[in-house]
Design a protein around this motif. Structure first.
Motif, PDB file in Angstrom:
ATOM      1  N   PRO A  54       0.825  -1.208   0.000  1.00  0.00           N
ATOM      2  CA  PRO A  54       0.000   0.000   0.000  1.00  0.00           C
ATOM      3  C   PRO A  54       0.857   1.256   0.000  1.00  0.00           C
ATOM      4  N   ASN A  98      -1.845  -1.653   7.249  1.00  0.00           N
ATOM      5  CA  ASN A  98      -2.487  -0.703   6.354  1.00  0.00           C
ATOM      6  C   ASN A  98      -3.975  -0.646   6.688  1.00  0.00           C
ATOM      7  N   THR A  99      -4.699   0.247   6.069  1.00  0.00           N
ATOM      8  CA  THR A  99      -6.133   0.394   6.338  1.00  0.00           C
ATOM      9  C   THR A  99      -6.893   0.173   5.036  1.00  0.00           C
ATOM     10  N   PRO A 100      -7.229  -1.080   4.729  1.00  0.00           N
ATOM     11  CA  PRO A 100      -7.926  -1.376   3.469  1.00  0.00           C
ATOM     12  C   PRO A 100      -9.410  -1.060   3.549  1.00  0.00           C
ATOM     13  N   GLU A 101     -10.058  -1.106   2.413  1.00  0.00           N
ATOM     14  CA  GLU A 101     -11.484  -0.839   2.348  1.00  0.00           C
ATOM     15  C   GLU A 101     -12.270  -1.909   3.107  1.00  0.00           C
ATOM     16  N   HIS A 102     -13.265  -1.463   3.875  1.00  0.00           N
ATOM     17  CA  HIS A 102     -14.197  -2.325   4.609  1.00  0.00           C
ATOM     18  C   HIS A 102     -13.549  -3.058   5.778  1.00  0.00           C
ATOM     19  N   THR A 104     -11.562  -2.176   9.602  1.00  0.00           N
ATOM     20  CA  THR A 104     -11.064  -1.224  10.589  1.00  0.00           C
ATOM     21  C   THR A 104     -10.107  -1.941  11.527  1.00  0.00           C
ATOM     22  N   GLU A 113     -16.183  -4.935   8.058  1.00  0.00           N
ATOM     23  CA  GLU A 113     -17.408  -4.155   8.119  1.00  0.00           C
ATOM     24  C   GLU A 113     -18.630  -5.059   7.949  1.00  0.00           C
ATOM     25  N   ARG A 127     -18.887  -8.003   4.985  1.00  0.00           N
ATOM     26  CA  ARG A 127     -18.587  -7.724   3.578  1.00  0.00           C
ATOM     27  C   ARG A 127     -17.848  -8.900   2.952  1.00  0.00           C
ATOM     28  N   PRO A 130     -13.611  -7.417   1.214  1.00  0.00           N
ATOM     29  CA  PRO A 130     -12.821  -6.349   1.828  1.00  0.00           C
ATOM     30  C   PRO A 130     -11.488  -6.197   1.120  1.00  0.00           C
ATOM     31  N   GLY A 131     -10.824  -5.083   1.384  1.00  0.00           N
ATOM     32  CA  GLY A 131      -9.509  -4.873   0.782  1.00  0.00           C
ATOM     33  C   GLY A 131      -8.463  -5.793   1.400  1.00  0.00           C
ATOM     34  N   TRP A 132      -7.262  -5.730   0.850  1.00  0.00           N
ATOM     35  CA  TRP A 132      -6.178  -6.597   1.308  1.00  0.00           C
ATOM     36  C   TRP A 132      -5.517  -5.980   2.539  1.00  0.00           C
TER      37      TRP A 132
END
Length: 310
Positions: A54, A98-102, A104, A113, A127, A130-132
């Motif tokens: 990322p 890192n802070t991936p999509e969906h 926390t 999420e 979800r 979600p992101g990696w």
């Protein structure tokens, strides 16, 4: 008198010289003798093929002792950085993520999420894409008057799973779509302890494969933090055009097939099974057995059995 006074002054000065020589200036290795610093390198070489590091990531250090002062958190870029902080001596949990999509992250716990349950279903869902997430955690001892060079080996914390179903029988051309969900997936992960928890469900959106060796099969791909709980179960429904025949319920226990799913998340896992016969009658349920790693063509005869129950 002047000569005598001068001799006294010289004598006193001579007595003072040895005393002054006994006081040695302290020698320090760094400009911060009471604190330690950290130069951190992040190693991304172990992430999955085709994935990239990322653009930015978070680094945090939490004191292991409850009485210690508060920790440190910063957002960094690049693979090397000297943390802009003077650490008090002691043990710390140093972690990076890192802070991936969906997803926390709170402390060292990552959470997927929540998602709305699919039509007709209840319970908790997360979800399905979600992101990696990549993360690393290590227990470090920071010493005073020292500059520490540390390497955080970033581990892939999300794994891709694909389920492939091959319908068979004289009604396959009437299949409208296949829908379903998988239970027993991890809603949370403590990447410091390696603990997968909060069993929940994830929706499976099957799509028909239209080309290649697997044409005619149906595949659903999801990305998961892992599995959790005592059982992982596939619940699916085959729906037919015009409602004829009536919808066919599919269930399958995948606990054994997914037992090692949390081990090597860099490698996508595909499991394939074959529905031996698609019944034309109503009120049938089916269980797919003998799931095979790969694209559903595993095993000597390339098939998996199906048990049907009235």
């Amino acid at each position: 008198m002047k000569a005598k006074n001068m001799l006294k002054i010289v004598f006193i000065a001579l007595l003072a010289v040895p005393a002054a020589c006994d006081v040695k200036d302290p020698i320090h290795n760094t400009p911060h003798p009471e604190h330690g610093t950290v130069a951190l390198t992040t190693d991304w070489s172990g992430i999955g093929e085709g994935l990239t590091a990322p653009a930015s990531y978070t680094v945090a250090a939490t004191p292991a002792a409850a009485a210690a002062t508060s920790g440190y958190t910063a957002t960094l870029t690049g693979t090397t950085a000297t943390l802009d902080h003077l650490f008090e001596p002691g043990r710390y949990i140093l972690y990076a993520y890192n802070t991936p999509e969906h997803i926390t992250v709170t402390g060292t716990v990552a959470s997927v999420e929540a998602a709305t349950p699919p039509t007709g279903q209840t319970g908790a869902f997360v979800r399905n894409a979600p992101g990696w997430l990549f993360a690393s955690a290590m227990d470090v001892a920071i010493e005073a008057d020292a500059e520490h060079a540390l390497t955080a080996v970033m581990q892939q914390q999300v794994r891709q799973l694909t389920l492939v179903i091959e319908p068979a029988g004289n009604t396959t051309d009437r299949i409208e779509h296949i829908e379903g969900y998988l239970s027993g997936v991890a809603g949370t992960l403590d990447f410091s302890a390696g603990t997968h928890a909060t069993p929940t469900n994830v929706e499976l959106q099957f799509a028909k494969i239209t080309s290649g060796a697997n044409a005619g099969k149906y595949a659903a791909t999801v990305r998961l933090l892992g599995i959790a709980g005592e059982q992982q179960k596939l619940n699916a429904i085959i729906r037919f055009t015009g409602g004829s025949p009536e919808a066919l319920n599919l269930t399958s226990d995948l606990t054994t097939e997914l037992a090692a799913f949390n081990a090597d998340k860099r490698k996508p896992l595909t499991l394939g099974g074959k529905v031996v016969e698609t019944p034309t009658g109503a009120d049938f349920s089916a269980t797919i057995t003998d799931w095979t790693p790969g694209n559903g063509e595993g095993g000597e005869d390339g098939s998996a059995g199906m048990e049907t129950n009235n």
